[in-house]
Structures are given as C-alpha cells and as structure tokens.
Design a protein around this motif. Structure first.
Motif, PDB file in Angstrom:
ATOM      1  N   ARG A 169       0.707  -1.236  -0.017  1.00  0.00           N
ATOM      2  CA  ARG A 169      -0.189   0.160   0.116  1.00  0.00           C
ATOM      3  C   ARG A 169       0.799   1.265  -0.016  1.00  0.00           C
ATOM      4  NH1 ARG A 169      -4.480  -2.665  -1.488  1.00  0.00           N
ATOM      5  NH2 ARG A 169      -5.453  -4.108   0.153  1.00  0.00           N
ATOM      6  N   HIS A 170       2.029   1.164   0.862  1.00  0.00           N
ATOM      7  CA  HIS A 170       3.021   2.350   0.864  1.00  0.00           C
ATOM      8  C   HIS A 170       3.503   2.629  -0.473  1.00  0.00           C
ATOM      9  CE1 HIS A 170       5.883   5.058   2.638  1.00  0.00           C
ATOM     10  NE2 HIS A 170       6.769   4.543   1.806  1.00  0.00           N
ATOM     11  N   LEU A 171       3.634   1.624  -1.334  1.00  0.00           N
ATOM     12  CA  LEU A 171       4.280   1.708  -2.640  1.00  0.00           C
ATOM     13  C   LEU A 171       3.285   2.184  -3.560  1.00  0.00           C
ATOM     14  CD1 LEU A 171       7.096  -1.101  -2.964  1.00  0.00           C
ATOM     15  CD2 LEU A 171       7.450   1.140  -2.143  1.00  0.00           C
ATOM     16  N   GLY A 172       1.997   2.160  -3.306  1.00  0.00           N
ATOM     17  CA  GLY A 172       0.869   2.454  -4.128  1.00  0.00           C
ATOM     18  C   GLY A 172       0.491   1.113  -5.169  1.00  0.00           C
ATOM     19  N   ILE A 173       0.872  -0.095  -4.652  1.00  0.00           N
ATOM     20  CA  ILE A 173       0.600  -1.191  -5.393  1.00  0.00           C
ATOM     21  C   ILE A 173      -0.671  -1.796  -4.952  1.00  0.00           C
ATOM     22  CG2 ILE A 173       1.265  -3.591  -6.043  1.00  0.00           C
ATOM     23  CD1 ILE A 173       4.340  -2.337  -6.034  1.00  0.00           C
ATOM     24  N   ASP A 174      -1.877  -1.865  -5.845  1.00  0.00           N
ATOM     25  CA  ASP A 174      -3.068  -2.247  -5.466  1.00  0.00           C
ATOM     26  C   ASP A 174      -3.343  -3.578  -5.922  1.00  0.00           C
ATOM     27  OD1 ASP A 174      -3.524  -1.502  -7.978  1.00  0.00           O
ATOM     28  OD2 ASP A 174      -4.743   0.362  -7.293  1.00  0.00           O
ATOM     29  N   LYS A 175      -2.666  -4.030  -6.806  1.00  0.00           N
ATOM     30  CA  LYS A 175      -2.722  -5.051  -7.615  1.00  0.00           C
ATOM     31  C   LYS A 175      -1.608  -6.024  -7.814  1.00  0.00           C
ATOM     32  CE  LYS A 175      -6.573  -7.586  -8.881  1.00  0.00           C
ATOM     33  NZ  LYS A 175      -7.766  -7.927  -8.062  1.00  0.00           N
ATOM     34  N   ALA A 176      -1.317  -7.321  -7.548  1.00  0.00           N
ATOM     35  CA  ALA A 176      -0.033  -7.930  -7.921  1.00  0.00           C
ATOM     36  C   ALA A 176       0.047  -9.262  -7.907  1.00  0.00           C
ATOM     37  CB  ALA A 176       1.213  -7.487  -6.740  1.00  0.00           C
ATOM     38  N   VAL A 177       0.898 -10.099  -8.480  1.00  0.00           N
ATOM     39  CA  VAL A 177       0.958 -11.456  -8.535  1.00  0.00           C
ATOM     40  C   VAL A 177       1.939 -11.642  -7.204  1.00  0.00           C
ATOM     41  CG1 VAL A 177       2.090 -13.567  -9.490  1.00  0.00           C
ATOM     42  CG2 VAL A 177       0.706 -11.744 -10.811  1.00  0.00           C
ATOM     43  N   LEU A 178       1.496 -12.782  -6.416  1.00  0.00           N
ATOM     44  CA  LEU A 178       2.060 -12.891  -5.185  1.00  0.00           C
ATOM     45  C   LEU A 178       3.100 -14.328  -5.382  1.00  0.00           C
ATOM     46  CD1 LEU A 178      -0.306 -11.714  -2.490  1.00  0.00           C
ATOM     47  CD2 LEU A 178       1.611 -10.522  -3.630  1.00  0.00           C
ATOM     48  N   ALA A 179       4.268 -14.337  -5.133  1.00  0.00           N
ATOM     49  CA  ALA A 179       4.663 -15.558  -5.016  1.00  0.00           C
ATOM     50  C   ALA A 179       5.681 -15.861  -3.911  1.00  0.00           C
ATOM     51  CB  ALA A 179       5.884 -15.500  -6.317  1.00  0.00           C
ATOM     52  N   GLY A 180       5.654 -17.119  -3.588  1.00  0.00           N
ATOM     53  CA  GLY A 180       6.398 -17.313  -2.043  1.00  0.00           C
ATOM     54  C   GLY A 180       6.954 -18.652  -2.221  1.00  0.00           C
ATOM     55  N   HIS A 181       7.899 -18.932  -1.222  1.00  0.00           N
ATOM     56  CA  HIS A 181       8.635 -19.881  -1.093  1.00  0.00           C
ATOM     57  C   HIS A 181       8.898 -20.130   0.302  1.00  0.00           C
ATOM     58  CE1 HIS A 181      12.581 -22.074  -0.041  1.00  0.00           C
ATOM     59  NE2 HIS A 181      11.858 -23.092  -0.888  1.00  0.00           N
ATOM     60  N   ASP A 182       8.724 -21.481   0.658  1.00  0.00           N
ATOM     61  CA  ASP A 182       8.977 -21.802   2.411  1.00  0.00           C
ATOM     62  C   ASP A 182       7.868 -20.782   3.091  1.00  0.00           C
ATOM     63  OD1 ASP A 182      10.835 -23.467   4.399  1.00  0.00           O
ATOM     64  OD2 ASP A 182      10.984 -21.312   4.987  1.00  0.00           O
ATOM     65  N   LEU A 183       8.449 -20.389   4.186  1.00  0.00           N
ATOM     66  CA  LEU A 183       7.475 -19.322   5.023  1.00  0.00           C
ATOM     67  C   LEU A 183       7.002 -18.209   4.090  1.00  0.00           C
ATOM     68  CD1 LEU A 183       9.738 -18.437   8.361  1.00  0.00           C
ATOM     69  CD2 LEU A 183       8.262 -20.270   7.791  1.00  0.00           C
ATOM     70  N   GLY A 184       7.639 -17.947   3.008  1.00  0.00           N
ATOM     71  CA  GLY A 184       7.030 -16.665   2.423  1.00  0.00           C
ATOM     72  C   GLY A 184       5.990 -17.357   1.553  1.00  0.00           C
ATOM     73  N   GLY A 185       5.814 -18.507   1.177  1.00  0.00           N
ATOM     74  CA  GLY A 185       4.399 -19.168   0.862  1.00  0.00           C
ATOM     75  C   GLY A 185       3.564 -19.077   1.836  1.00  0.00           C
ATOM     76  N   GLY A 186       3.780 -19.224   2.926  1.00  0.00           N
ATOM     77  CA  GLY A 186       2.690 -18.979   4.073  1.00  0.00           C
ATOM     78  C   GLY A 186       2.367 -17.392   3.929  1.00  0.00           C
ATOM     79  N   VAL A 187       3.169 -16.606   3.817  1.00  0.00           N
ATOM     80  CA  VAL A 187       2.808 -15.239   3.961  1.00  0.00           C
ATOM     81  C   VAL A 187       2.133 -14.689   2.942  1.00  0.00           C
ATOM     82  CG1 VAL A 187       3.761 -12.900   3.885  1.00  0.00           C
ATOM     83  CG2 VAL A 187       4.850 -14.336   4.993  1.00  0.00           C
ATOM     84  N   VAL A 188       2.340 -15.219   1.480  1.00  0.00           N
ATOM     85  CA  VAL A 188       1.425 -14.801   0.414  1.00  0.00           C
ATOM     86  C   VAL A 188      -0.082 -15.555   0.458  1.00  0.00           C
ATOM     87  CG1 VAL A 188       3.481 -14.125  -0.941  1.00  0.00           C
ATOM     88  CG2 VAL A 188       2.441 -16.699  -1.233  1.00  0.00           C
ATOM     89  N   GLN A 189      -0.029 -16.746   1.153  1.00  0.00           N
ATOM     90  CA  GLN A 189      -1.171 -17.234   1.198  1.00  0.00           C
ATOM     91  C   GLN A 189      -2.320 -16.370   2.162  1.00  0.00           C
ATOM     92  OE1 GLN A 189      -1.416 -21.318   2.490  1.00  0.00           O
ATOM     93  NE2 GLN A 189       0.772 -21.375   1.857  1.00  0.00           N
ATOM     94  N   ILE A 190      -1.632 -16.052   3.378  1.00  0.00           N
ATOM     95  CA  ILE A 190      -2.439 -15.315   4.391  1.00  0.00           C
ATOM     96  C   ILE A 190      -2.810 -13.942   3.702  1.00  0.00           C
ATOM     97  CG2 ILE A 190      -2.329 -14.156   6.352  1.00  0.00           C
ATOM     98  CD1 ILE A 190      -0.326 -16.422   7.481  1.00  0.00           C
ATOM     99  N   ALA A 191      -1.856 -13.256   2.853  1.00  0.00           N
ATOM    100  CA  ALA A 191      -2.328 -12.044   2.353  1.00  0.00           C
ATOM    101  C   ALA A 191      -3.253 -12.125   1.288  1.00  0.00           C
ATOM    102  CB  ALA A 191      -0.750 -11.469   1.740  1.00  0.00           C
ATOM    103  N   ALA A 192      -3.128 -13.156   0.562  1.00  0.00           N
ATOM    104  CA  ALA A 192      -4.198 -13.190  -0.251  1.00  0.00           C
ATOM    105  C   ALA A 192      -5.810 -13.600   0.102  1.00  0.00           C
ATOM    106  CB  ALA A 192      -3.661 -14.836  -1.499  1.00  0.00           C
ATOM    107  N   VAL A 193      -5.877 -14.285   1.136  1.00  0.00           N
ATOM    108  CA  VAL A 193      -6.947 -14.804   1.665  1.00  0.00           C
ATOM    109  C   VAL A 193      -7.521 -13.229   2.169  1.00  0.00           C
ATOM    110  CG1 VAL A 193      -8.143 -15.985   3.580  1.00  0.00           C
ATOM    111  CG2 VAL A 193      -6.586 -17.108   1.994  1.00  0.00           C
ATOM    112  N   ARG A 194      -6.532 -12.560   2.936  1.00  0.00           N
ATOM    113  CA  ARG A 194      -7.306 -11.410   3.743  1.00  0.00           C
ATOM    114  C   ARG A 194      -7.382 -10.065   2.862  1.00  0.00           C
ATOM    115  NH1 ARG A 194      -3.751 -12.457   9.340  1.00  0.00           N
ATOM    116  NH2 ARG A 194      -4.853 -14.421  10.030  1.00  0.00           N
TER     117      ARG A 194
END
Length: 268
Positions: A83-108
């Motif tokens: 949000r700070h960067l002004g990005i309101d739409k993006a493809v999220l890609a994650g590995h390991d813990l980062g995969g959990g991070v992007v799952q949560i971000a996508a759901v919420r």
C-alpha cells in the motif's frame, strides 16, 4: 537488480527490484533473504519484480528485535508495504515461510492478489519441520553458540535442502553474512520462536474459495515440505502442479528456470 528501502509505519523495509509493468512480489523463507530469488528475477522479463525482505530477516534482522515476526504478521507487513508503494494489484509468489505469508495476504486481501505462485511452501499443518522444532526447543542453549559453530549447523541445513551442491555453497555465501553481521544463532532462535502453525491453519479452509489464477512448482525430493502438500495446494487452488524430479527444498536457487517458467505461465 536495485536494492531499495522505505520506512513503513516506523519499520525500515528492504527489497530488491527490477523491471517495469505488472508487479510480481517474491517472498523468501527461513533462513534466507531476497537473494533467494537472484537467479529467478533475471529470467522474468516485461514485469516489475520486487523481492521483499521479511521483517527480522536478512539485512532487516535488526528490525525484528522486539517486534512480532510471525508468518501472519509478516503478511500484514507485506500488505502495508505494498500500500505504501501504491501497488493495489500484484501477483504474489512465495517459497517456504514466504509461501505462508502470501497465502495469508491473498486470503485477507483478495482485491490485492491477481495471482498466486507457491513453491515448496509451508501450509496447512506442514510446519515447523522437526529440525526447526528441535532447534526451537534448544533455543536457550543454541542462542549462545559462537558463530563458527552455528555456521556449521547453518551450512548443514542448507545442504539438506539443495540437490545442487554448488548452489548450496553459493547459498551459504548469499545468506550467512546477514547472521554473521548481526547476532548469529540468537537471530535464528528469534525467528524460529515466532513460528506458529495456527497462522496457516487459520486460512487453509479459505484457499478453495480464492478463485484466482494459481500455479505450483515443487521439488519432489523435498524432505522439509513434502510433495503431498504441493498436491493438496494444487487441489485446493485448482492449480497445475509442476513436480521437479530430484528437486529438494530450495527450488528458486537450484531450479530457477523452472520457477521462472511457472511464474511467466501464471502471468500469461
């Protein structure tokens, strides 16, 4: 790639960036940093790639002291940064813990995620893995290990997750200096102490209803995050699964071509 920083809600956040166009956000896991994606990013053309550094990891280790650095909170930090960067739409890609991070971000934040890519990611009840649980249990003793001794543990951990020994050595050179520069074992204990499987279990039931384009790439020989979890993600996200025969855990470093191809296919 250009290294960038921004202060977001009082936290200095760091990332590596290259290119222009549709934003693709790459999130690393433990015990890595944005350099995890160093072989992938040059292979993805025509998009804006941003490899974000989780708070309390890599060069941002000092920012994690005294802060919540759980996977769920990392998702909050990620969204605030976007949000700070002004990005309101993006493809999220994650590995390991980062995969959990992007799952949560996508759901919420369903309006934010235009596509989801996972590679050997945590999810459901797949983590923390036994070796990490053991290191967390011995944290009081482990945190006092001198850097020379902890480096050997760190090296062994990376070697177990790579199927390419030369890439494992390269990974040590990419990720170890951040621990050596700061608190070493104490930093790692802080990171593993923040891990809570409830973070991904809380969103697991929402994955089938995400209804966004998704793709999965998975090292079939990964002993940290088993291929069965990749298959489960594929079913829940209605996504194609590309297995990497002989591939282990650190796919962005050992198999960057495969990872890049799948992200490009997702963009297409």
């Amino acid at each position: 790639m250009v290294s960038k920083t921004a202060v977001v809600d009082g936290i200095t956040m760091r990332w590596e960036e290259q290119g222009e166009g549709m934003p693709v956000i790459l999130v690393h896991g433990i015990p890595t940093c944005p350099a995890l994606w160093r072989h992938v990013m040059p292979l993805i053309a025509g998009v804006r790639c941003l490899a974000w550094e989780m708070v309390g990891y890599g060069a941002s280790i000092p920012e994690g002291v005294g802060r919540d650095i759980s996977v769920a909170q990392q998702a909050n930090y990620l969204v605030r940064w976007l949000r700070h960067l002004g990005i309101d739409k993006a493809v999220l890609a994650g590995h390991d813990l980062g995969g959990g991070v992007v799952q949560i971000a996508a759901v919420r934040n369903r309006d934010l995620c235009s596509g989801l890519f996972l590679t050997n990611a945590i999810g459901y009840d797949s983590w923390p893995i036994p070796s990490v649980k053991a290191m967390r249990a011995t944290g009081p003793a482990l945190r006092h290990l001198p850097n020379l001794a902890f480096k050997q543990i760190f090296r062994t951990f990376l070697q177990r997750g790579h199927d390419d020994s030369s890439r494992a050595r390269d990974a040590l050179e990419a990720h170890w200096p951040h621990y050596e520069r700061h608190g070493g074992a104490e930093d790692f204990v802080r990171q593993v102490s923040a891990l809570d499987v409830q973070d991904t279990l809380a969103v697991a039931g929402d994955l089938p209803s995400l209804d966004i384009p998704a793709r999965i790439a998975w090292g079939e020989a990964d002993r940290f995050q088993k291929i069965e979890y990749g298959e489960r993600f594929a079913r829940d996200l209605k996504a194609p699964l590309r297995g990497i025969e002989g591939g282990k855990h650190f796919t962005p470093e050992d198999h960057p071509e495969v990872v890049a191809q799948e992200i490009i296919a997702l963009l297409g």
